[in-house]
Design a protein around this motif. Structure first.
Motif, PDB file in Angstrom:
ATOM      1  N   LYS A  24       0.962  -1.148   0.129  1.00 33.40           N
ATOM      2  CA  LYS A  24      -0.139   0.033   0.076  1.00 33.40           C
ATOM      3  C   LYS A  24       0.883   1.193   0.068  1.00 33.40           C
ATOM      4  O   LYS A  24       2.351   1.022   0.362  1.00 33.40           O
ATOM      5  CB  LYS A  24      -0.883  -0.186   1.266  1.00 33.40           C
ATOM      6  CG  LYS A  24       0.019   0.089   2.542  1.00 33.40           C
ATOM      7  CD  LYS A  24      -1.100  -0.194   3.844  1.00 33.40           C
ATOM      8  CE  LYS A  24      -0.346  -0.250   5.120  1.00 33.40           C
ATOM      9  NZ  LYS A  24      -1.135  -0.482   6.200  1.00 33.40           N
ATOM     10  N   PRO A  25       0.440   2.304  -0.218  1.00 34.76           N
ATOM     11  CA  PRO A  25       1.461   3.457  -0.529  1.00 34.76           C
ATOM     12  C   PRO A  25       2.120   3.793   0.828  1.00 34.76           C
ATOM     13  O   PRO A  25       3.155   4.327   0.806  1.00 34.76           O
ATOM     14  CB  PRO A  25       0.316   4.649  -0.810  1.00 34.76           C
ATOM     15  CG  PRO A  25      -0.968   3.901  -1.509  1.00 34.76           C
ATOM     16  CD  PRO A  25      -0.984   2.628  -0.706  1.00 34.76           C
ATOM     17  N   GLY A  26       1.310   3.701   2.210  1.00 30.35           N
ATOM     18  CA  GLY A  26       2.160   3.703   3.181  1.00 30.35           C
ATOM     19  C   GLY A  26       3.520   2.893   3.369  1.00 30.35           C
ATOM     20  O   GLY A  26       4.286   3.473   4.334  1.00 30.35           O
ATOM     21  N   ASN A  27       3.616   1.860   2.664  1.00 34.38           N
ATOM     22  CA  ASN A  27       4.575   0.971   2.788  1.00 34.38           C
ATOM     23  C   ASN A  27       5.713   1.353   1.683  1.00 34.38           C
ATOM     24  O   ASN A  27       6.533   0.293   1.420  1.00 34.38           O
ATOM     25  CB  ASN A  27       4.272  -0.544   2.919  1.00 34.38           C
ATOM     26  CG  ASN A  27       3.640  -0.934   4.173  1.00 34.38           C
ATOM     27  OD1 ASN A  27       3.961  -0.198   5.239  1.00 34.38           O
ATOM     28  ND2 ASN A  27       2.949  -2.153   4.518  1.00 34.38           N
ATOM     29  N   LEU A  48       8.976  -1.027   2.261  1.00 31.88           N
ATOM     30  CA  LEU A  48       9.050  -1.246   3.769  1.00 31.88           C
ATOM     31  C   LEU A  48       8.413  -2.223   4.147  1.00 31.88           C
ATOM     32  O   LEU A  48       7.345  -2.661   3.543  1.00 31.88           O
ATOM     33  CB  LEU A  48       8.684  -0.063   4.328  1.00 31.88           C
ATOM     34  CG  LEU A  48       9.128   1.109   4.276  1.00 31.88           C
ATOM     35  CD1 LEU A  48       8.151   2.306   5.134  1.00 31.88           C
ATOM     36  CD2 LEU A  48      10.537   1.558   4.381  1.00 31.88           C
TER      37      LEU A  48
END
Lengths: 212, 859
Positions: free
Chosen positions: B180-183, B195
């Protein structure tokens, strides 16, 4: 040995040092000195000026400064101004981003009207998207309880924005009216509220994990 | 509440209001017990689950997740910023948590890729498990794209890099499961970094231990990016295509700012949408002005992009891109203006696309197109006639099938005959005769099988492998490359035979020192075999093991070790502990450990393998002889020179008899023996042997091979040691030049060669070149855990001597201070008790590098 940096003993440096250590008066003084300079450099596009003013940006910027000062690490003489400017620019960008998206119908980003446990789960998932926090094993009721606790720890304006917009699903115009704020300000408050929630939920997963 | 907005003049009011809100929130302790404060709160209280980790200075907590706490820290030895992930429960963590944490560590250790956050070190401090990672200072993918105002093409280019990194993980059997974008953070250089592999699944035996979703609302992953198979909770269905789906959602969002279906609302509705809702085409949901081009004009999405995105989002896994690599390739095709795979079915589309790409050529070709269309009409008529003749054709086909079957029989017979060429089965037959037979077979294939591509491909593969077995690598490469070309044309890229030849070529390229080619071939073979045969099929494991060897050859023993351990575990479980493949894995692992200076473990493994191998494979099997040679290297490395020499003399004789005098394996044994003689102090004899080995290697491998460089480097040291510095200098330079052209810049062998040349330059009083080289070596060694104390000390001594000698010639304060610094540094690094740790490569034979500099008395 002589120091070459020349800032170590300046009153400015002393103020910054005290502010970082938690002296709120020192920070207040710094903000009063540097805030107007930062505001003067904000560039808001013509198309947004009727829904966003520099003062909106500075309001949230000051609040963020109070909240983030503990993590500020001065590394050069003008570091404080640069730091404050970064916060302001970040806020401005999020406000414009929100306003741009507001022009398009975006049902997917919103939860349904009315607060339910599902609303909390969906908000939690949305927050997880913008942080590196993996969702892991999440139970609905735990999510609701956690989010409620996290929202309770937010500054009032942040909490109100999240409740009305994210959880109750009210239209942006209604949120603006209720809060007596511009649309740009609401988007900014929401973005910052989400950042804070991500932080709080990160630490909250400690509490989560023991029950999962 | 804040005062009304609209006035920017009264900053004092704004600040006062902000302060009031802040203090109010701080005072309100409305959180439940156990709910800790935010990051800055904790920091201000100075609380860390782990007080200190030796060698690191903890700066701040970055993130606290379900499994661990991540800190920003400074590595004190290098002053570089790193991230440290500590197991959350510290010393009180349960076994399951520790295992999971260790698994994440092991997964990251396999994933050395510029776009995946890299692991630097791992350990346990006061009972707390931790690992050290690269620190990534950046914004999440979407935030970055928006902040930088990236246009569609820039977004796609960035996204392609993400896909390639995900594909890299897939090739190693790792499925992220939480993309997902946050990772995905974009660092300050604009490079994406993936990440958090905390939820990753390894296809190697690790069943999905966490379910995906339960009726009570439990879920692993992140809901908006989850695939249908994830939310349906069928762990067995989770594979690389699950990540492709998540990538598709991210791409959709990156291009449109929305999700492809509603992911808010009741859980039941969201799950239903993920499983059933057909996403609208991205181009149909983008409002004007969603993404703007560099000139500020709103950009629109086209049908090709729609097709790419929607192909990722197929509800059925079979309909999606099968790997993240396929997705990346299709996006690249799109960016290049070529027809995309996602719309391959439509012939008119392909023609149209080609015309669009080549507008000028298309205009010229318009007349030709008319002719082609006319020809199509004629063809249609002919086809109708052909239908009438179909019955006769069926009969003809039967006859052709019979002929084909006969050809296959002949091919099999020929292959069986040729397989006798392999020394592994031919024992000690005359290798010159084998070469003649192969040359003759190759010439006949050219003449006699030209009309039967499948048979020709198969025979060429056998001939190629046979050439390889007797060390005739250029001939082997010619045959295998031609075989690959024929298989690709006759079958497909995903045919088992095609993948088999790719795998063969990977190993051949490795032997030839063509390491990037070798890595690419191995990765393609793994990708194909994983999809076609499954991740634990014997052939897939062979390709993965081969990739580990290539990685080791490229100077990544840590990564190789992690991959070898996975393959070893799978082979032991699926093939048994004494299977030849399992023994090969053990041998490979031992070499990794030796390179990582874990000599005792390596020796114990090798002795066990030798015992089993001589029983299972026989003592003259090339692999058995290889393992014995590897043991000799360890003996030599640990100073047991007599024992090493005896084993090597026996091994050289055996290999000469079984493989031939000029076989690369024989030369490896001879090189190791020469190094043992050098270490025993008989320099004239060692020099003679090295010169012979180098000449032979040049003939067999070519002059640009890293193995040649290693031997030249050692010869240069011998020449320098007997005082012939002008004779040594060109040798050092040649060794370095070969390293520069044949190895990655960060390879330690390059560093060793530079250090050798620097020491030589120093003795020749060429100070400025010596200094330049030493500074390069310092940069290369810095923070590299594979550089042992010996090499650090050698570097320090060289620096000390450089500045000391220069000071003597022209006294100055700067050189005096530098001399003192490096003298102190050299003293701190305890003199080594053994020889340097640049362990030779697999089977390795090649000599351990000799000391680049002798320590002088204090300057």
């Amino acid at each position: 040995m002589s120091t070459s940096q020349g800032q170590s003993d300046s009153p400015q440096h002393d103020l910054v040092r005290r502010a970082v250590q938690g002296d709120i008066d020192a920070l207040t003084e710094l903000l009063a000195t540097h805030g107007p300079q930062v505001e003067a450099k904000l560039k808001i596009g013509r198309q947004w000026r009727n829904v966003l003013e520099p003062g909106d940006v500075m309001q949230v910027t000051y609040l963020e400064a109070f909240m983030q000062i503990g993590s500020f690490r001065p590394d050069r003489a003008d570091a404080f101004t640069a730091w404050l400017r970064r916060i302001a620019e970040n806020n401005l960008r999020d406000a414009i981003r929100g306003l741009e998206r507001q022009k398009q119908p975006q049902p997917c980003r919103r939860v349904e009207a009315g607060v339910t446990a599902d609303s909390f789960v969906c908000l939690y998932e949305h927050l997880a998207a913008t942080s590196a926090t993996p969702s892991r094993i999440v139970a609905k009721e735990d999510t609701k309880r956690l989010l409620e606790a996290a929202i309770a720890g937010l500054p009032d304006d942040y909490a109100a924005t999240v409740r009305m917009y994210d959880l109750e699903g009210r239209p942006i115009a209604e949120v603006c009216k209720t809060m007596n704020r511009s649309a740009g300000a609401v988007h900014m408050l929401r973005a910052r509220a989400h950042d804070r929630l991500c932080e709080l939920l990160g630490s909250a997963s400690n509490w989560f994990g023991s029950r999962a | 509440m804040f005062p009304d907005s609209g006035s920017s003049k009264n900053h004092a009011d704004l600040i006062a209001a902000a302060r009031q809100q802040f203090e109010s929130a701080r005072r309100a302790d409305r959180r439940p017990a156990g709910f800790e404060g935010g990051t800055s709160d904790r920091l201000n209280r100075g609380e860390h689950p782990v007080d200190a980790i030796r060698g690191y200075e903890i700066l701040r907590e970055i993130h606290r997740g379900g499994q661990g706490v991540v800190y920003q820290a400074i590595q004190t030895s290098t002053r570089r910023t790193v991230a440290i992930k500590v197991l959350r429960e510290g010393p009180f963590a349960g076994e399951q948590d520790r295992n999971r944490f260790e698994r994440e560590t092991a997964i990251l250790a396999q994933l050395s890729h510029p776009h995946i956050v890299g692991i630097i070190d791992r350990g346990v401090e006061s009972g707390c498990y931790y690992f050290i990672m690269d620190f990534v200072d950046g914004a999440s993918l979407e935030r970055y794209a928006d902040a930088e105002n990236l246009d569609i093409r820039s977004r796609l280019r960035l996204f392609t890099e993400v896909c390639e990194a995900v594909n890299f993980a897939h090739l190693r059997g790792i499925i992220h499961r939480d993309l997902k974008p946050g990772n995905i953070l974009i660092d300050t250089n604009g490079r994406p970094r993936i990440l958090d592999f905390g939820l990753a699944k390894s296809t190697d035996g690790e069943a999905a231990s966490f379910g995906s979703q339960t009726l009570t609302g439990q879920f692993v992953g992140s809901l908006p990016w989850a695939s249908p198979e994830q939310v349906q909770g069928d762990a067995a269905q989770i594979d690389t295509r699950t990540d492709v789906y998540s990538l598709g959602i991210m791409l959709y969002h990156l291009l449109t700012g929305t999700f492809p279906y509603r992911v808010a609302g009741s859980m039941r509705d969201v799950l239903d949408n993920i499983v059933r809702a057909e996403p609208p085409a991205p181009s149909s949901v983008v409002g004007r002005g969603a993404i703007t081009s560099g000139s500020g004009r709103p950009e629109r999405l086209d049908r090709d992009l729609d097709a790419i995105v929607l192909k990722c989002l197929g509800k059925d896994r079979e309909g999606r891109y099968q790997t993240a690599g396929e997705l990346a390739r299709d996006i690249r095709r799109y960016l290049a203006g070529e027809p995309v795979e996602a719309r391959r079915q439509g012939t008119w589309y392909v023609v149209g696309k080609s015309l669009k790409r080549h507008r000028v050529a298309a205009a010229v070709s318009a007349g030709f197109l008319v002719l082609v269309l006319a020809a199509s009409v004629v063809s249609l008529a002919l086809w109708r006639m052909a239908v009438r003749e179909r019955d006769e054709a069926v009969a003809a086909q039967r006859r052709a099938d019979l002929e084909a079957a006969k050809s296959i029989q002949i091919a099999r017979f020929a292959q069986d005959m040729l397989s006798g060429i392999d020394p592994a089965t031919a024992g000690d037959l005359d290798k010159r005769l084998m070469r003649l037979v192969l040359d003759d077979a190759a010439a006949r294939v050219e003449r006699e099988l030209a009309g039967q591509p499948a048979v020709e491909a198969s025979i060429r593969r056998t001939i190629g492998l046979s050439y390889q077995a007797i060390g005739e690598w250029p001939s082997a490469a010619r045959q295998l490359e031609k075989s690959l070309e024929l298989f690709r044309a006759a079958a497909s890229e995903m045919d088992p035979e095609t993948l088999g030849v790719l795998n063969d070529l990977g190993m051949l390229y490795k032997e030839q020192g063509r390491l990037p080619d070798a890595q690419a071939a191995c990765e393609k073979a793994i990708e194909g075999r994983t999809l076609l045969l499954g991740p634990e099929h014997r052939d897939t494991l062979i390709s993965r093991s081969n990739l580990a060897e290539v990685l080791k050859e490229q100077g990544n023993p840590l990564e190789a070790e992690a991959l070898n351990r996975i393959v070893l575990e799978a082979r032991t479980r699926t093939l048994g502990p004494e299977h030849p493949d399992t023994l090969t894995s053990l041998n490979n692992l031992a070499i990794d450990l030796q390179m990582l200076q874990r000599t005792d473990e390596a020796e114990a493994i090798l002795r066990k393998v030798i015992e089993v191998e001589s029983r299972v494979k026989g003592p003259t099997h090339p692999e058995s002889m290889r393992t014995v040679n590897n043991l000799a290297i360890i003996l030599q490395y640990t100073g047991r020179l007599e024992e090493a020499e005896n084993i090597l003399r026996e091994g050289v004789a055996l290999r000469e008899r079984v493989l031939g005098k000029d076989h690369p394996d024989t030369l490896r044994s001879l090189g190791t023996l020469a190094e043992t003689i050098r270490r025993k102090g008989d320099l004239p004899e060692a020099e003679k042997m090295f010169r012979h080995v180098i000449d032979e290697y040049r003939r067999v491998l070519g002059s640009a091979h890293p193995t040649v460089a290693l031997h030249i480097y050692t010869l240069a040291n011998i020449v320098a040691t007997r005082g012939d510095l002008p004779g040594a200098e060109p040798l050092f330079r040649e060794a370095l030049e070969i390293c520069r052209t044949s190895l990655p810049p960060s390879h330690l062998q390059t560093g060793h060669s530079k250090l050798g040349l620097a020491a030589c330059m120093l003795k020749l009083k060429k100070f400025s070149e010596a200094e330049e080289l030493l500074l390069e070596v310092q940069k290369l060694f810095e923070g590299n855990p594979e550089v042992d104390r010996y090499w650090h000390q050698s570097l320090a001594v060289c620096f000390m001597n450089l500045y000391g000698d220069r000071y003597k010639e022209s006294p100055n304060n700067a050189d005096a201070e530098k001399t003192a610094y490096w003298r102190e540094r050299a003293i701190q690094l305890t003199p080594p008790t053994s020889q340097p740790a640049s362990a030779p490569a697999s089977d390795a034979g090649a000599p351990c590098s000799s000391a680049p500099a002798q320590q002088k008395s204090t300057a």
